[in-house]
Scaffold this active site. Structure first.
Site, mmCIF file in Angstrom:
data_model
loop_
_atom_site.group_PDB
_atom_site.id
_atom_site.type_symbol
_atom_site.label_atom_id
_atom_site.label_comp_id
_atom_site.label_asym_id
_atom_site.label_seq_id
_atom_site.Cartn_x
_atom_site.Cartn_y
_atom_site.Cartn_z
ATOM 1 N N LYS A 1 0.867 -1.188 0.000
ATOM 2 C CA LYS A 1 0.000 0.000 0.000
ATOM 3 C C LYS A 1 0.905 1.239 0.000
ATOM 4 C CE LYS A 1 -4.219 1.312 2.401
ATOM 5 N NZ LYS A 1 -4.988 1.749 1.250
HETATM 6 N N1 PMP Z 1 -7.833 -1.653 -2.996
HETATM 7 C C1 PMP Z 1 -7.254 -0.452 -2.800
HETATM 8 C C2 PMP Z 1 -6.518 0.188 -3.928
HETATM 9 C C3 PMP Z 1 -7.341 0.170 -1.548
HETATM 10 O O1 PMP Z 1 -6.778 1.359 -1.351
HETATM 11 C C4 PMP Z 1 -8.054 -0.456 -0.510
HETATM 12 C C5 PMP Z 1 -8.176 0.216 0.832
HETATM 13 N N2 PMP Z 1 -7.111 -0.112 1.680
HETATM 14 C C6 PMP Z 1 -8.643 -1.709 -0.757
HETATM 15 C C7 PMP Z 1 -8.504 -2.267 -2.019
HETATM 16 C C8 PMP Z 1 -9.384 -2.436 0.318
HETATM 17 O O2 PMP Z 1 -8.498 -2.915 1.287
HETATM 18 P P1 PMP Z 1 -8.936 -3.071 2.818
HETATM 19 O O3 PMP Z 1 -10.167 -3.899 2.821
HETATM 20 O O4 PMP Z 1 -7.792 -3.770 3.441
HETATM 21 O O5 PMP Z 1 -9.155 -1.717 3.356
#
Ligand code: PMP
Length: 306
Positions: free
Chosen positions: A155
């Protein structure tokens, strides 16, 4: 209302005092990795529960590993720092937590090696991330970043330029959220959400090799679908046109939670409303994250002493 705090350079200080210098490497080159975590207030228990706290910090550690950022705290220490931050901020309502590990050295030069790293975390009050009850989506003309160009399962702050371009493109065109295809033209995910479809009673989501972020909500929703709804779940390649003929479609994410999609590219999905499987998943999800379901108690970390 109390002053929200930040854990910054090893200390807890008011958020408004936590500032970085303009030469900070991460600010110049996008060399940071972050998380978004939600904590939910349970009024009956007078308790704040952080959802999947450990899992978010495990993903942060992996992101750091991928981007050569040295994280000086262990996962249990990061969990403790966050709990302490919420206590010092006297949080007794739903809240969003934003940790960032980043290249903090104030140096010019595009690279990852020989630059100081730091970690900071703070929290903000946010409501619903996608305003619409049922989202209208559009496929963005921007393709999802490919793992061959930058590691998409980390991320990384810099990679969010990709999401920002897609989101603004479709919002300016009057839609609520973007769906990005990957480099080979298959469905990847939303600008900040994973994507699911329901067809013939089976729940499907793009595989982790389709350039998606390995979402924590994605994992939990798959678990709920199997354990609570008893339906089949698969992770596989999904075509753009398959979205149009899906019975139901929704997005998942920490910020977006479970957001139903009623329309893609001006084509109605299912009945254009919250579908029955989506509705059941939302109910199960809402109970679990707020600490109301003892079966998922391990996913909810209490902030206040019991
Ligand atoms: N894809 C992207 C590009 C994101 O930024 C997020 C948010 N973190 C998600 C998917 C969903 O991930 P999560 O469920 O861990 O928040």
């Amino acid at each position: 209302m109390s002053t929200l705090q930040a854990f910054f350079k090893g200390q807890y200080i008011p958020q408004s005092e936590a500032k970085i210098g303009i030469l900070t490497h991460a600010f110049n080159y996008g060399t940071g990795v972050f998380e978004g975590i939600r904590a939910y207030w349970n009024d009956e228990e007078q308790q704040l529960y952080v959802f999947k706290l450990k899992e978010h910090y495990e993903r942060l550690r992996n992101s750091c590993h991928i981007l050569s950022i040295e994280l000086r705290y262990s996962v249990p220490e990061l969990c403790d720092i966050t709990t302490e931050l919420l206590r010092r901020s006297e949080v007794r309502s739903d809240i969003y937590i934003r940790p960032i590990a980043y290249k903090s050295g104030e140096v010019i030069g595009v690279r990852l090696h020989d630059i100081e790293d730091d970690f900071t975390v703070t929290c903000v009050r946010i409501g619903k991330y996608i305003g619409a009850e049922v989202a209208r989506c559009k496929i963005s003309s921007w393709r999802r970043m490919d793992d061959a160009s930058a590691p998409v399962r980390a991320k990384i702050t810099g990679i969010y330029v990709n999401s920002a371009l897609a989101k603004t493109e479709v919002v300016m065109d009057g839609y609520d959220e973007a769906i990005l295809l990957n480099a080979d033209g298959h469905v990847s995910e939303g600008s900040g959400e994973n994507l699911f479809i329901v067809r013939n009673g089976v729940l499907s989501t793009p595989a982790v090799s389709d350039n998606v972020l390995e979402g924590i909500t994605r994992d939990f929703v798959m678990q709920l679908a199997r354990e609570e709804l008893g339906i089949k779940v698969d992770e596989r390649t999904i075509d753009r046109s398959e979205l149009f003929v899906a019975d139901e479609c929704f997005m998942t994410g920490t910020a977006a939670e479970i957001t139903p999609i009623g329309e893609v590219d001006r084509r109605r999905i299912g009945a254009g409303q919250v579908g029955p499987i989506t509705a059941r998943l939302r109910t199960a999800f809402a109970g679990a994250v707020r600490g109301n379901d003892p079966r998922y108690a391990a996913a909810c970390s209490p902030v206040w002493p019991k």
